[in-house]
Write a protein that holds these residues in place. Structure first.
Motif, PDB file in Angstrom:
ATOM      1  N   GLY A  30      42.210  50.087  41.620  1.00  0.00           N
ATOM      2  CA  GLY A  30      42.385  49.421  40.321  1.00  0.00           C
ATOM      3  C   GLY A  30      43.617  49.918  39.591  1.00  0.00           C
ATOM      4  O   GLY A  30      44.382  49.121  39.030  1.00  0.00           O
ATOM      5  N   MET A  33      46.734  48.474  41.226  1.00  0.00           N
ATOM      6  CA  MET A  33      46.871  47.051  40.927  1.00  0.00           C
ATOM      7  C   MET A  33      47.345  46.835  39.487  1.00  0.00           C
ATOM      8  O   MET A  33      48.195  45.995  39.232  1.00  0.00           O
ATOM      9  CB  MET A  33      45.548  46.322  41.170  1.00  0.00           C
ATOM     10  N   ARG A  34      46.782  47.599  38.547  1.00  0.00           N
ATOM     11  CA  ARG A  34      47.193  47.450  37.146  1.00  0.00           C
ATOM     12  C   ARG A  34      48.644  47.899  36.952  1.00  0.00           C
ATOM     13  O   ARG A  34      49.389  47.294  36.194  1.00  0.00           O
ATOM     14  CB  ARG A  34      46.235  48.192  36.230  1.00  0.00           C
ATOM     15  N   TRP A  38      48.732  43.539  37.496  1.00  0.00           N
ATOM     16  CA  TRP A  38      47.500  42.744  37.508  1.00  0.00           C
ATOM     17  C   TRP A  38      46.600  43.169  36.357  1.00  0.00           C
ATOM     18  O   TRP A  38      46.557  44.326  35.971  1.00  0.00           O
ATOM     19  CB  TRP A  38      46.763  42.931  38.833  1.00  0.00           C
ATOM     20  N   VAL A  43      41.595  42.174  38.971  1.00  0.00           N
ATOM     21  CA  VAL A  43      41.313  43.195  39.986  1.00  0.00           C
ATOM     22  C   VAL A  43      39.823  43.204  40.316  1.00  0.00           C
ATOM     23  O   VAL A  43      39.430  43.198  41.483  1.00  0.00           O
ATOM     24  CB  VAL A  43      41.779  44.593  39.502  1.00  0.00           C
TER      25      VAL A  43
END
Length: 79
Positions: A30, A33-34, A38, A43
């Motif tokens: 996570g 991805m952030r 995103w 996610v």
């Protein structure tokens, strides 16, 4: 580091131990991805879809294995 189960046999808190072992990995995914831009909701939805796809694949694999076992048994029985 992922911790191993307390022992090989089933025990009441085994699923909780598994969730605790997996949590840092999911947090890392996570976070990456952030950092890439995103949103959290995207996610989470993507992870859920991946898990659903894996569950579906496991069910399909189990069906194929059952069909193969039946076919093998029929061949051994001479049918």
């Amino acid at each position: 580091m992922i911790s191993a189960p307390r022992h090989d046999r089933d025990y009441p808190d085994r699923e909780i131990d598994c969730q605790e072992a997996m949590e840092p990995g999911f947090q890392a995914i996570g976070d990456c991805m952030r950092e890439a831009g995103w949103q959290r909701g995207e996610v989470v939805r993507s992870l859920r879809r991946l898990m659903a796809a894996d569950n579906m694949a496991q069910r399909e694999n189990a069906k194929v294995e059952a069909e193969l076992a039946i076919a093998r048994a029929m061949i051994r029985a001479g049918r």
